[in-house]
Design a protein around this motif. Structure first.
Motif, mmCIF file in Angstrom:
data_model
loop_
_atom_site.group_PDB
_atom_site.id
_atom_site.type_symbol
_atom_site.label_atom_id
_atom_site.label_comp_id
_atom_site.label_asym_id
_atom_site.label_seq_id
_atom_site.Cartn_x
_atom_site.Cartn_y
_atom_site.Cartn_z
ATOM 1 N N LEU A 1 0.839 -1.191 0.000
ATOM 2 C CA LEU A 1 0.000 0.000 0.000
ATOM 3 C C LEU A 1 0.874 1.239 0.000
ATOM 4 C CD1 LEU A 1 -2.606 -1.078 2.730
ATOM 5 C CD2 LEU A 1 -2.827 -1.299 0.253
ATOM 6 N N THR A 2 0.422 2.247 -0.733
ATOM 7 C CA THR A 2 1.122 3.527 -0.733
ATOM 8 C C THR A 2 0.879 4.233 0.600
ATOM 9 O OG1 THR A 2 -0.791 4.629 -1.717
ATOM 10 C CG2 THR A 2 0.866 3.721 -3.218
ATOM 11 N N PRO A 3 1.731 5.221 0.965
ATOM 12 C CA PRO A 3 1.531 5.910 2.253
ATOM 13 C C PRO A 3 0.158 6.531 2.411
ATOM 14 C CG PRO A 3 3.704 6.391 1.378
ATOM 15 C CD PRO A 3 2.983 5.618 0.309
ATOM 16 N N SER A 4 -0.387 7.141 1.356
ATOM 17 C CA SER A 4 -1.709 7.765 1.476
ATOM 18 C C SER A 4 -2.792 6.718 1.681
ATOM 19 C CB SER A 4 -2.004 8.595 0.219
ATOM 20 O OG SER A 4 -1.933 7.787 -0.944
ATOM 21 N N VAL A 5 -2.716 5.601 0.973
ATOM 22 C CA VAL A 5 -3.710 4.531 1.160
ATOM 23 C C VAL A 5 -3.571 3.909 2.550
ATOM 24 C CG1 VAL A 5 -4.504 2.299 0.295
ATOM 25 C CG2 VAL A 5 -3.811 4.076 -1.311
ATOM 26 N N GLN A 6 -2.355 3.830 3.064
ATOM 27 C CA GLN A 6 -2.163 3.318 4.420
ATOM 28 C C GLN A 6 -2.867 4.207 5.437
ATOM 29 O OE1 GLN A 6 2.030 3.021 5.040
ATOM 30 N NE2 GLN A 6 2.315 1.295 3.657
ATOM 31 N N VAL A 7 -2.699 5.530 5.291
ATOM 32 C CA VAL A 7 -3.348 6.454 6.230
ATOM 33 C C VAL A 7 -4.866 6.340 6.127
ATOM 34 C CG1 VAL A 7 -3.659 8.881 6.816
ATOM 35 C CG2 VAL A 7 -1.389 8.023 6.213
ATOM 36 N N LEU A 8 -5.401 6.315 4.901
ATOM 37 C CA LEU A 8 -6.848 6.231 4.713
ATOM 38 C C LEU A 8 -7.391 4.922 5.264
ATOM 39 C CD1 LEU A 8 -9.474 7.340 3.551
ATOM 40 C CD2 LEU A 8 -8.856 6.332 1.348
ATOM 41 N N THR A 9 -6.732 3.799 4.984
ATOM 42 C CA THR A 9 -7.196 2.507 5.475
ATOM 43 C C THR A 9 -7.160 2.448 6.996
ATOM 44 O OG1 THR A 9 -6.330 1.480 3.460
ATOM 45 C CG2 THR A 9 -6.872 0.023 5.293
ATOM 46 N N ALA A 10 -6.101 2.980 7.596
ATOM 47 C CA ALA A 10 -5.994 2.968 9.060
ATOM 48 C C ALA A 10 -7.110 3.785 9.697
ATOM 49 C CB ALA A 10 -4.634 3.502 9.484
ATOM 50 N N LYS A 11 -7.430 4.940 9.106
ATOM 51 C CA LYS A 11 -8.495 5.764 9.673
ATOM 52 C C LYS A 11 -9.859 5.106 9.493
ATOM 53 C CE LYS A 11 -6.070 10.132 9.254
ATOM 54 N NZ LYS A 11 -5.869 10.182 10.715
ATOM 55 N N LEU A 12 -10.097 4.467 8.361
ATOM 56 C CA LEU A 12 -11.372 3.774 8.165
ATOM 57 C C LEU A 12 -11.513 2.611 9.142
ATOM 58 C CD1 LEU A 12 -11.620 3.714 4.251
ATOM 59 C CD2 LEU A 12 -12.883 5.159 5.847
ATOM 60 N N VAL A 13 -10.423 1.894 9.392
ATOM 61 C CA VAL A 13 -10.463 0.792 10.358
ATOM 62 C C VAL A 13 -10.788 1.308 11.750
ATOM 63 C CG1 VAL A 13 -9.032 -0.932 11.524
ATOM 64 C CG2 VAL A 13 -8.976 -0.743 9.040
ATOM 65 N N ARG A 14 -10.141 2.416 12.152
ATOM 66 C CA ARG A 14 -10.399 2.976 13.480
ATOM 67 C C ARG A 14 -11.854 3.441 13.616
ATOM 68 N NH1 ARG A 14 -7.782 5.609 17.909
ATOM 69 N NH2 ARG A 14 -5.818 4.723 17.229
ATOM 70 N N VAL A 15 -12.346 4.163 12.593
ATOM 71 C CA VAL A 15 -13.729 4.646 12.649
ATOM 72 C C VAL A 15 -14.707 3.473 12.684
ATOM 73 C CG1 VAL A 15 -15.492 5.914 11.373
ATOM 74 C CG2 VAL A 15 -13.189 6.847 11.566
ATOM 75 N N GLY A 16 -14.450 2.434 11.886
ATOM 76 C CA GLY A 16 -15.325 1.269 11.880
ATOM 77 C C GLY A 16 -15.347 0.550 13.214
ATOM 78 N N LEU A 17 -14.189 0.371 13.834
ATOM 79 C CA LEU A 17 -14.139 -0.313 15.130
ATOM 80 C C LEU A 17 -14.835 0.499 16.217
ATOM 81 C CD1 LEU A 17 -10.475 -1.706 15.101
ATOM 82 C CD2 LEU A 17 -12.599 -3.002 14.854
ATOM 83 N N ILE A 18 -14.617 1.817 16.225
ATOM 84 C CA ILE A 18 -15.279 2.656 17.239
ATOM 85 C C ILE A 18 -16.790 2.659 17.041
ATOM 86 C CG2 ILE A 18 -15.507 5.020 18.071
ATOM 87 C CD1 ILE A 18 -12.561 5.421 17.513
ATOM 88 N N SER A 19 -17.245 2.720 15.781
ATOM 89 C CA SER A 19 -18.694 2.681 15.519
ATOM 90 C C SER A 19 -19.296 1.357 15.984
ATOM 91 C CB SER A 19 -18.954 2.892 14.025
ATOM 92 O OG SER A 19 -18.420 4.126 13.585
ATOM 93 N N ALA A 20 -18.608 0.251 15.689
ATOM 94 C CA ALA A 20 -19.101 -1.053 16.145
ATOM 95 C C ALA A 20 -19.132 -1.134 17.666
ATOM 96 C CB ALA A 20 -18.216 -2.164 15.571
ATOM 97 N N ALA A 21 -18.119 -0.551 18.330
ATOM 98 C CA ALA A 21 -18.104 -0.565 19.793
ATOM 99 C C ALA A 21 -19.269 0.227 20.367
ATOM 100 C CB ALA A 21 -16.773 0.005 20.297
ATOM 101 N N VAL A 22 -19.569 1.386 19.771
ATOM 102 C CA VAL A 22 -20.694 2.200 20.260
ATOM 103 C C VAL A 22 -22.009 1.455 20.094
ATOM 104 C CG1 VAL A 22 -21.995 4.318 19.850
ATOM 105 C CG2 VAL A 22 -19.499 4.374 19.882
#
Length: 438
Positions: free
Chosen positions: A202-223
């Protein structure tokens, strides 16, 4: 409404039991033994803590043995107290009287030590302490036989909000579940983000985007998990989400614009971490890209937080967009009596001696024109590390050129003005007219 009569009866019954226990000699002796063991442990645990820290320093920082001794050093007080209480418990059992209090204290200390050992492995200390407190509270109530009465008591503490009955037990469950779930969620998020950033596919920009989507998805599932376990109807948030959309449309335009701009930047990869950019008067390296802003560190070690919207709407110079190779220019002037072909070769050779200047493409010096005081030359050279600065390497090149000029006797001219004074005859007609005022 809450049943205040039952609460008062519960408190009065507990107070009566405490007063009854206070008149028992066996219970008083156990309490004194427990307090005495705590006092001894308090005044002696620092020696054990120092011994564990000494062993910790003998191992590398990331060694599991170093981590183990660090944990033991933090638990030196409860470890000594537990050892003393085990010895007192053996004495009480040998003498014969029951020792329920000492046994309960030993169980509580074991639970405290085990829970702290487990939670100390987490990186986020705040969440680890919250989880340790919740787990030990539940374990303590269970050891003391107060878990069931406490649950019943909290269930009786309730109130009605419309058609919904909300009890303190439900709130407590939601809080405990929220602390544990968020602790696990953040730990899992950090683990996945580390794995994503290590992926070379993954390119650096895709890494940042994927990491943020993973974090948002996990927090939403936790809520959602916390809300469902607390007994709250999730469909009731439909009206709230509509109102939130209206609020976003009017009051959060800039924030939403920055969020969307950040997603666009991550998708089109026009700007990514590590790029050297220039926005307005800011020149530096992109350190990180957040949901709302991009962090740009300048050569002065100043960190600018530039909103993502500015990176979309304003003109941005990306010095390393497709290639990190950058061509720089340095104007140079020589006197008119200089051998220009020789000077051009000397300047190009001086630029090649600077380590950061690339040999391919090679430096090139051109004659630009005839100036008022000098012949105008321009040196063009390439570098491959603009993040290390451009003006500093230009300075190195000019210093190298100046040294070579001094060695070869080539002069660098400077502007000169000649003043010519002519004597005028006092009897001239021009001077006479001036004196007459005509």
């Amino acid at each position: 409404m809450m049943d205040t009569e039952r609460i008062r009866e519960f408190l009065e019954r507990g107070l009566e039991q405490i007063l009854a226990l206070g008149s028992d000699v066996n219970i008083l002796s156990q309490l004194l033994a427990a307090v005495g063991g705590l006092v001894i442990a308090y005044f002696t645990h620092r020696r054990l803590q120092a011994a564990f820290l000494n062993l910790h320093d003998r191992f590398p920082g990331r060694s599991p043995f170093a981590k183990a001794f660090e944990i033991l050093a933090a638990l030196s007080l409860p470890l000594i107290w537990l050892t003393i209480e085990f010895a007192i418990l053996a004495i009480f059992q040998g003498v014969g009287p029951p020792s329920h209090i000492i046994s309960a204290i030993c169980s509580l200390l074991v639970a405290w030590i085990v829970i702290n050992v487990v939670t100390s492995l987490a990186e986020n200390k705040i969440w680890a302490r919250l989880v340790a407190f919740c787990a030990w509270t539940i374990a303590a109530l269970n050891i003391l036989g107060l878990l069931t009465p406490t649950l019943v008591f909290l269930e009786d503490l309730s109130f009605s909000l419309g058609d919904t009955r909300i009890s303190m037990l439900g709130i407590a469950k939601a809080l405990v579940a929220g602390i544990i779930i968020f602790w696990v969620t953040f730990g899992l998020s950090r683990f996945l983000e580390a794995r994503i950033h290590k992926s070379k596919a993954l390119t650096p920009s895709v890494q940042v985007l994927t990491a943020k989507l993973v974090r948002v998805g996990l927090i939403s599932a936790a809520v959602l998990i916390i809300l469902s376990n607390s007994g709250i109807n999730i469909t009731a948030f439909a009206v709230f989400s509509g109102a939130l959309g209206v609020g976003i449309g009017f009051g959060l335009q800039k924030i939403v614009s920055n969020l969307i701009s950040g997603i666009i930047l991550l998708l089109d990869r026009s700007i990514k971490p590590g790029d050297v950019i220039e926005v307005g008067q800011t020149y530096g390296r992109v350190n990180a890209m957040g949901a709302r802003y991009a962090s740009v560190i300048t050569r002065d070690a100043m960190e600018f937080l530039i909103p993502n919207e500015d990176l979309i709407t304003q003109q941005v110079i990306n010095w390393s967009y497709s290639s990190k190779n950058v061509r720089l220019r340095a104007p140079i002037g020589v006197s008119y009596d200089t051998d220009i072909p020789t000077a051009l070769k000397l300047i190009e050779g001086a630029a090649k001696d600077v380590p950061r200047v690339l040999s391919n493409p090679a430096p090139k010096c051109l004659m630009r024109g005839f100036g008022d005081s000098a012949i105008d030359l321009e040196l063009r050279f390439w570098i491959a590390d603009p993040e290390e600065g451009c003006r500093n390497v230009t300075s190195e090149v000019l210093v190298s050129v100046w040294k070579l000029f001094k060695k070869e006797g080539i002069n660098v001219p400077f502007p000169q003005r000649d003043i010519r004074v002519e004597m005028i005859n006092p009897n001239s007609p021009v001077l006479s007219e001036s004196k007459d005022g005509k």
